[in-house]
Design an enzyme around this catalytic site. Structure first.
Site, PDB file in Angstrom:
ATOM      1  N   LYS A 310      38.878  44.589  45.338  1.00  0.00           N
ATOM      2  CA  LYS A 310      39.808  44.967  46.402  1.00  0.00           C
ATOM      3  C   LYS A 310      39.389  44.417  47.801  1.00  0.00           C
ATOM      4  O   LYS A 310      38.196  44.060  47.989  1.00  0.00           O
ATOM      5  CB  LYS A 310      40.015  46.210  46.651  1.00  0.00           C
ATOM      6  CG  LYS A 310      38.637  47.076  46.974  1.00  0.00           C
ATOM      7  CD  LYS A 310      38.860  48.585  46.984  1.00  0.00           C
ATOM      8  CE  LYS A 310      37.897  49.357  47.727  1.00  0.00           C
ATOM      9  NZ  LYS A 310      37.080  49.079  48.969  1.00  0.00           N
ATOM     10  N   LYS A 339      32.981  52.430  47.898  1.00  0.00           N
ATOM     11  CA  LYS A 339      32.642  51.130  48.591  1.00  0.00           C
ATOM     12  C   LYS A 339      33.437  50.769  49.843  1.00  0.00           C
ATOM     13  O   LYS A 339      34.558  51.685  50.382  1.00  0.00           O
ATOM     14  CB  LYS A 339      33.430  49.973  47.749  1.00  0.00           C
ATOM     15  CG  LYS A 339      32.476  49.707  46.424  1.00  0.00           C
ATOM     16  CD  LYS A 339      30.908  49.229  46.510  1.00  0.00           C
ATOM     17  CE  LYS A 339      30.356  49.325  45.189  1.00  0.00           C
ATOM     18  NZ  LYS A 339      29.704  50.522  44.958  1.00  0.00           N
ATOM     19  N   ASP A 340      33.333  50.107  50.806  1.00  0.00           N
ATOM     20  CA  ASP A 340      33.625  49.834  52.064  1.00  0.00           C
ATOM     21  C   ASP A 340      35.005  49.176  52.014  1.00  0.00           C
ATOM     22  O   ASP A 340      35.552  48.885  51.169  1.00  0.00           O
ATOM     23  CB  ASP A 340      32.790  48.494  52.861  1.00  0.00           C
ATOM     24  CG  ASP A 340      31.161  48.777  52.877  1.00  0.00           C
ATOM     25  OD1 ASP A 340      31.056  49.109  54.115  1.00  0.00           O
ATOM     26  OD2 ASP A 340      30.651  48.964  51.997  1.00  0.00           O
ATOM     27  N   LYS A 341      35.620  49.725  53.129  1.00  0.00           N
ATOM     28  CA  LYS A 341      37.112  49.226  53.397  1.00  0.00           C
ATOM     29  C   LYS A 341      37.031  47.830  53.963  1.00  0.00           C
ATOM     30  O   LYS A 341      37.815  47.070  53.161  1.00  0.00           O
ATOM     31  CB  LYS A 341      37.958  50.071  54.264  1.00  0.00           C
ATOM     32  CG  LYS A 341      39.176  49.762  54.348  1.00  0.00           C
ATOM     33  CD  LYS A 341      40.053  50.520  55.564  1.00  0.00           C
ATOM     34  CE  LYS A 341      41.476  50.187  55.762  1.00  0.00           C
ATOM     35  NZ  LYS A 341      42.119  50.672  56.958  1.00  0.00           N
TER      36      LYS A 341
END
Length: 702
Positions: A310, A339-341
């Site tokens: 993503k 997980k990070d954006k």
């Protein structure tokens, strides 16, 4: 939007462990500047089937370890050569083992027996050179001699280094071989180095039983032979037997159990009783078998594993979108970590009740949402949080500059900073994304409300708008003014899956306490417990800063230390955590990298010094004096865990590049000026934050 002053205050108070100057730079200018790839339990990168270009910037050979390796790309740019070729310091993590020695690495189970000393001697001869083997034997002899001397010597325990063994399997065999041959010694793993020390528990047991019994008992423990038993010599003294029981259960109760049995010729005149020790059965052996119907249903369950890529998207938003497209609910998805954006991320996932074919059929649709799925396959079960080895990061730091009033060479500053963190590590704070950087309401505030069972307040905090004039925040503002869930639903954009699920429940059940409880159940369990964990994480960050401000880098009496380097923080049981004594503080027995602090929960112990009192004061401050860290209405149980205050990056490599397309405005013209960018690549253990590691390198908040 107003400045996030709460974020600024809480993160500017965090400490640094290194004393270099650091530098400035820009992180996450675009998602492609921050690439995160999950490392599975086998040490493999989960994106291995993709052609996605990932930076690999190694010019310095990293130390071989269990983290994943990738083919190197040849980047033709300016690079550092450190000249030292130093190996990366690592704090190896592995699965939980049944070790009893302090600091020992996980070893293979090697059965004990009367002939094993000779076998171990052969192993040591084949693994160690003649000189090292000779020095090890002399060290063992000296330890025994000092123990029998009168008076006994005082001072720190002696140590002997066998040297650095890079291959983990060889290390495991050596650990066991040394302890089997010399049960009165313990082995400690320090960054691939095996250090041998006197076994103080062996010495303590020798005060209760004969040395022969102590010798054989520790050989038995280390061999870990399933279904085996060890029996001490018969003993007529009940108080003495009680002392032996107490010693074994206190030191090794998580591993073995003891029981007294009378001798065959037992009588009132001859009350001989012997203590027998046996290994505890694995917990799964005690579980009741499921009914045949449930077993058949379980066999019918469908689980499909895949890798999710993503870009610039929250994980929960991605799961919500996938759930809609597949006709399942968000709780049908399982994953190993968040997980990070603002990044490009790759992570393993498993979805229930969806076949691989169905998932493949939506590949084209989800590509429009900056997502991809690949490595699609059938598996037998779902994932659980923490079921990963770590994460690999490839980060570009742009617009590099010196710190204010620092006139030193920028390249030298960068080299110094990276080498310091590579060798000395970084403080293992939870990163800002854990709490929602830039938001009015942080996740830990919602978590505190949930822990206090204030469900209505938690809902209002979750739906608090930011100072932005967009559809999402207009809808939130309308809800707080009216509590009209139905009207808010019509205003909330479709892509805000969490908010819409919450509002649908509130429309159905109402804005009462019970209605808000039902609304929280529209979130999967992993999301509900995330908020409670966020509160515990915030307190842990504060605890680290207080601990370092109070005691610095010394390990002091009352500190908690981890006795097993190979057990990950999330799997660290109370039995592997040791309370430092006054004598151990004086002898400098432990190092700062072994110190852990508890992450709040119902099954943790606190330090027995000022830090422990600080925890209790904070709980009192936040109104949680009687909190049991269980929220029955939401089915939340938070046992807590322990977390190392210091961590090291693994396989850290870096390279400088020049950007020539930076437009610089002067008084009379525009010019193109070359600026430096830094490409840095490293692996981190599970639950460590790259932004925190980079903060330590750069010496400013990122």
């Amino acid at each position: 939007m107003e400045e996030d002053t709460d974020y600024r205050i809480r993160f500017s108070s965090l400490c640094f462990i290194n004393d270099h100057v650091g530098f400035h730079g820009t992180i996450k200018r675009s998602p492609s500047d921050f690439i995160v790839v999950e490392i599975d339990e086998q040490g493999h990168l989960v994106n291995t089937a993709t052609n996605e270009p990932v930076y690999e910037i190694s010019k310095i050979l990293p130390e071989p370890n269990n983290f994943a390796k990738k083919p190197k790309l040849d980047l033709q740019n300016v690079s550092f050569e450190d000249g030292k070729k130093q190996e990366v310091n690592t704090l190896a993590r592995g699965s939980d083992g049944d070790q009893h020695q302090s600091g020992s690495e996980k070893e293979d189970s090697i059965n004990g027996g009367t002939s094993e000393c000779e076998e171990k001697a052969d192993v040591l001869s084949s693994f160690l050179d003649e000189r090292t083997n000779e020095l090890l034997n002399q060290f063992a002899s000296d330890v025994k001699e000092k123990w029998t001397s009168k008076p006994e010597p005082i001072g720190p325990s002696p140590e002997f280094s066998v040297g650095r063994i890079l291959d983990k399997n060889r290390r495991a065999i050596l650990h066991s071989a040394i302890r089997q041959k010399f049960p009165f010694l313990v082995t400690v793993g320090k960054n691939s180095e095996i250090v041998v020390k006197p076994n103080l528990e062996y010495k303590e047991l020798c005060h209760l039983v004969s040395e022969e019994e102590a010798f054989n008992f520790f050989k038995y423990l280390d061999a870990k032979k399933e279904n085996s038993k060890f029996t001490f010599k018969p003993d007529t003294n009940k108080d003495h037997r009680k002392a032996v029981h107490h010693f074994v259960n206190k030191k090794f109760g998580n591993l073995v159990e003891t029981k007294s049995f009378p001798e065959l010729n037992y009588s009132a005149a001859n009350p001989n009783v012997a203590i027998t020790v046996r290994f505890r059965e694995k917990a799964h052996k005690h579980k009741h078998r499921k009914s045949s119907l449930l077993e058949r249903e379980e066999r019918k369950a469908i689980y499909t594993a895949f890798t999710l890529r993503k870009e610039n998207m929250e994980m929960f938003e991605a799961i919500g979108f996938l759930a809609i497209k597949l006709g399942v609910i968000p709780s049908d998805f399982s994953y190993a970590g968040l997980k990070d954006k603002k990044a490009i991320t790759y992570q393993a996932m498993v979805v229930r009740k969806v076949t691989p074919e169905r998932l493949k059929n939506i590949e084209k649709e989800i590509e429009k949402k900056r997502m991809n799925v690949f490595n699609i396959r059938s598996v037998d079960d779902s994932l659980r949080l923490g079921q990963l080895k770590g994460n690999h990061f490839d980060v570009v730091i742009r617009n590099l500059k010196n710190q204010i009033n620092d006139s030193a060479n920028l390249r030298e500053r960068i080299l110094e900073a990276i080498e310091n963190v590579k060798n000395k590590g970084f403080l293992n704070y939870y990163g800002p994304q854990r709490f929602g950087k830039g938001r009015k309401v942080h996740t830990d505030q919602i978590g505190l409300a949930l822990l206090k069972s204030d469900m209505v307040k938690a809902i209002k905090l979750f739906l608090t708008p930011e100072d932005l004039d967009d559809a999402v925040n207009r809808a939130k503002k309308y809800f707080l003014q009216t509590e009209d869930a139905k009207g808010t639903l019509s205003l909330m954009p479709e892509f805000r899956v969490r908010e819409k699920a919450l509002l649908e429940s509130l429309h159905r059940f109402g804005m009462t306490e019970e209605g808000c409880i039902q609304a929280w159940f529209s979130f999967p369990h992993s999301m509900r417990i995330f908020y409670a964990h966020a509160y515990s994480s915030k307190v842990w960050n504060e605890a680290v800063s207080y601990r370092l401000a109070t005691y610095g880098s010394r390990v002091v009496e009352g500190d908690l230390v981890c006795l097993d380097e190979d057990v990950g923080d999330e799997h660290l049981p109370n039995s592997k955590v040791h309370l430092v004594t006054e004598e151990e503080e004086s002898a400098n027995t432990y190092a700062i990298y072994q110190v852990v602090l508890p992450v709040l929960g119902y099954n943790i112990q606190y330090p027995k010094n000022k830090v422990g009192q600080w925890y209790h004061d904070v709980l009192s401050r936040d109104g949680l004096q009687t909190c049991r860290f269980k929220v029955p209405p939401l089915k939340l149980n938070i046992p807590g865990c322990y977390r190392h205050i210091l961590k090291h990056p693994h396989n850290l490599t870096y390279q400088l590049m020049e950007d020539h397309d930076i437009d610089v405005q002067t008084e009379d013209s525009h010019t193109k000026e070359a600026t430096l960018s830094l490409l840095v690549s490293f692996d981190l253990d599970a639950s460590c934050y790259a932004t925190v590691c980079l903060r330590e390198i750069m010496k400013h908040d990122v």
